[in-house]
Design a protein around this motif. Structure first.
Motif, PDB file in Angstrom:
ATOM      1  N   LEU A  47      -2.631  -0.179 -12.283  1.00 55.74           N
ATOM      2  CA  LEU A  47      -3.647  -0.818 -10.838  1.00 55.74           C
ATOM      3  C   LEU A  47      -2.563  -1.732 -10.305  1.00 55.74           C
ATOM      4  CD1 LEU A  47      -6.142  -1.439  -9.166  1.00 55.74           C
ATOM      5  CD2 LEU A  47      -6.586  -3.437 -11.241  1.00 55.74           C
ATOM      6  N   SER A  48      -1.755  -1.978 -10.908  1.00 63.19           N
ATOM      7  CA  SER A  48      -0.405  -3.021 -10.124  1.00 63.19           C
ATOM      8  C   SER A  48      -0.176  -2.152  -9.500  1.00 63.19           C
ATOM      9  CB  SER A  48      -0.065  -4.110 -10.936  1.00 63.19           C
ATOM     10  OG  SER A  48       0.933  -3.589 -11.900  1.00 63.19           O
ATOM     11  N   ASP A  49       0.274  -0.921 -10.328  1.00 67.60           N
ATOM     12  CA  ASP A  49       1.281  -0.579  -9.461  1.00 67.60           C
ATOM     13  C   ASP A  49       0.691   0.443  -8.063  1.00 67.60           C
ATOM     14  OD1 ASP A  49       3.483  -0.919 -10.434  1.00 67.60           O
ATOM     15  OD2 ASP A  49       3.796   0.775 -12.017  1.00 67.60           O
ATOM     16  N   ARG A  50      -0.367   0.936  -8.302  1.00 64.18           N
ATOM     17  CA  ARG A  50      -1.378   1.619  -7.317  1.00 64.18           C
ATOM     18  C   ARG A  50      -1.536   0.541  -5.993  1.00 64.18           C
ATOM     19  NH1 ARG A  50      -4.111   6.299  -9.053  1.00 64.18           N
ATOM     20  NH2 ARG A  50      -3.997   6.168 -11.061  1.00 64.18           N
ATOM     21  N   THR A  51      -2.175  -0.521  -6.363  1.00 64.23           N
ATOM     22  CA  THR A  51      -2.546  -1.792  -5.381  1.00 64.23           C
ATOM     23  C   THR A  51      -0.627  -1.903  -4.711  1.00 64.23           C
ATOM     24  OG1 THR A  51      -3.992  -2.767  -6.631  1.00 64.23           O
ATOM     25  CG2 THR A  51      -2.973  -4.314  -5.555  1.00 64.23           C
ATOM     26  N   PHE A  52       0.458  -1.972  -4.981  1.00 63.20           N
ATOM     27  CA  PHE A  52       1.464  -2.180  -4.183  1.00 63.20           C
ATOM     28  C   PHE A  52       2.211  -1.474  -4.030  1.00 63.20           C
ATOM     29  CE2 PHE A  52       0.898  -6.483  -6.080  1.00 63.20           C
ATOM     30  CZ  PHE A  52       1.715  -7.028  -5.489  1.00 63.20           C
ATOM     31  N   TYR A  53       2.608  -0.409  -4.219  1.00 62.31           N
ATOM     32  CA  TYR A  53       3.003   1.514  -3.861  1.00 62.31           C
ATOM     33  C   TYR A  53       2.233   2.217  -2.711  1.00 62.31           C
ATOM     34  CZ  TYR A  53       6.485   0.835  -7.241  1.00 62.31           C
ATOM     35  OH  TYR A  53       8.000   0.654  -8.238  1.00 62.31           O
ATOM     36  N   ALA A  54       0.086   1.923  -3.454  1.00 66.03           N
ATOM     37  CA  ALA A  54      -0.082   2.494  -1.924  1.00 66.03           C
ATOM     38  C   ALA A  54      -0.952   1.239  -1.138  1.00 66.03           C
ATOM     39  CB  ALA A  54      -1.486   3.630  -3.055  1.00 66.03           C
ATOM     40  N   ILE A  55      -2.052   0.738  -2.352  1.00 66.86           N
ATOM     41  CA  ILE A  55      -3.265   0.254  -1.177  1.00 66.86           C
ATOM     42  C   ILE A  55      -2.591  -1.227  -0.092  1.00 66.86           C
ATOM     43  CG2 ILE A  55      -5.314  -1.288  -1.395  1.00 66.86           C
ATOM     44  CD1 ILE A  55      -5.798   0.458  -4.319  1.00 66.86           C
ATOM     45  N   LEU A  56      -2.186  -1.514  -0.330  1.00 68.75           N
ATOM     46  CA  LEU A  56      -1.743  -3.099   0.174  1.00 68.75           C
ATOM     47  C   LEU A  56      -1.003  -2.313   1.547  1.00 68.75           C
ATOM     48  CD1 LEU A  56      -0.286  -5.736  -2.467  1.00 68.75           C
ATOM     49  CD2 LEU A  56      -2.670  -5.384  -0.383  1.00 68.75           C
ATOM     50  N   THR A 110       5.029  -7.129  -1.077  1.00 69.29           N
ATOM     51  CA  THR A 110       4.767  -5.352  -1.966  1.00 69.29           C
ATOM     52  C   THR A 110       6.209  -4.964  -1.252  1.00 69.29           C
ATOM     53  OG1 THR A 110       2.677  -5.312  -0.479  1.00 69.29           O
ATOM     54  CG2 THR A 110       4.355  -3.677  -1.179  1.00 69.29           C
ATOM     55  N   GLY A 111       7.363  -5.234  -0.832  1.00 68.37           N
ATOM     56  CA  GLY A 111       9.177  -4.449  -1.051  1.00 68.37           C
ATOM     57  C   GLY A 111       9.745  -5.366  -2.087  1.00 68.37           C
ATOM     58  N   MET A 112       9.562  -6.735  -2.042  1.00 66.55           N
ATOM     59  CA  MET A 112      10.008  -7.607  -3.221  1.00 66.55           C
ATOM     60  C   MET A 112       9.257  -7.003  -4.281  1.00 66.55           C
ATOM     61  SD  MET A 112       9.700 -11.236  -1.476  1.00 66.55           S
ATOM     62  CE  MET A 112       9.789 -12.167  -2.787  1.00 66.55           C
ATOM     63  N   ARG A 113       8.273  -7.332  -4.140  1.00 70.24           N
ATOM     64  CA  ARG A 113       7.356  -6.640  -5.943  1.00 70.24           C
ATOM     65  C   ARG A 113       8.073  -5.570  -6.462  1.00 70.24           C
ATOM     66  NH1 ARG A 113       4.926  -2.591  -8.337  1.00 70.24           N
ATOM     67  NH2 ARG A 113       3.731  -3.317 -10.017  1.00 70.24           N
ATOM     68  N   ASN A 114       7.785  -4.645  -5.969  1.00 70.74           N
ATOM     69  CA  ASN A 114       8.587  -2.982  -6.109  1.00 70.74           C
ATOM     70  C   ASN A 114       9.955  -2.317  -6.081  1.00 70.74           C
ATOM     71  OD1 ASN A 114       5.476  -2.229  -5.326  1.00 70.74           O
ATOM     72  ND2 ASN A 114       6.098  -1.639  -3.104  1.00 70.74           N
ATOM     73  N   ALA A 115      10.595  -3.980  -5.523  1.00 70.16           N
ATOM     74  CA  ALA A 115      12.359  -3.507  -5.938  1.00 70.16           C
ATOM     75  C   ALA A 115      12.074  -4.137  -7.121  1.00 70.16           C
ATOM     76  CB  ALA A 115      13.086  -4.216  -4.556  1.00 70.16           C
TER      77      ALA A 115
END
Length: 168
Positions: free
Chosen positions: A103-112, A148-153
């Motif tokens: 869920l956290s990956d879907r949230t940060f890579y797609a939803i947010l 979002t970018g910080m978390r995904n990086a």
């Protein structure tokens, strides 16, 4: 031509633009870690490139510091940028949604990212309608893209490091 209150926001845009630029550099390091991976194409198209694009959108907010920006130009830039970003984020979300992500990956890579870009486009409408809080809404959207970018990086870097260890 109405005077825009963007001068008061100059330090904000410089600060988040600089932070986003640094994280884009880190994302390029993460991309170089992926050079030996088998499924590199999906990693680039689904995760690394979108993260760089979202952070690039934050860096692009520097245009808001232009001293001659008119209300119409501001609304147009935010509207086109927000809609374009939302379409891109939807394409990315469709590409990665079928993957086995938590869920956290879907949230940060797609939803947010989708929500942030839609909110940027909405701030364009609010700005053109004379709503006083339009710039605050824009600021929140840009901060969401930055976080979002910080978390995904960070997520990608830790994934690449752990993946290399597993393959050795």
């Amino acid at each position: 031509m109405t005077s825009l209150p963007l001068a008061a926001w100059r330090d904000f845009y410089v600060m988040i633009g600089t932070a986003a630029g640094v994280i884009v550099g880190a994302t390029f390091v993460v991309a170089s870690l992926a050079t030996g991976m088998k499924e590199r194409t999906m990693g680039m198209r689904g995760f690394i490139t979108p993260t760089a694009v979202h952070l690039g959108s934050v860096i692009g907010s520097a245009i808001l510091a232009a001293p001659t920006l008119t209300d119409f130009a501001l609304s147009l830039l935010l509207g086109v940028g927000g809609l374009g970003g939302a379409v891109y984020a939807i394409v990315v979300a469709a590409r990665i949604w079928k993957m086995n992500l938590d869920l956290s990956d879907r949230t940060f890579y797609a939803i947010l990212p989708i929500l942030a870009y839609v909110t940027i486009a909405t701030s364009a409408l609010l700005q053109s309608s004379g709503v006083a809080d339009a710039l605050e809404i824009l600021a929140v959207s840009l901060v969401v893209l930055l976080i979002t970018g910080m978390r995904n990086a960070w997520d990608m870097a830790s994934f690449m490091i752990m993946r290399r260890r597993e393959g050795e």
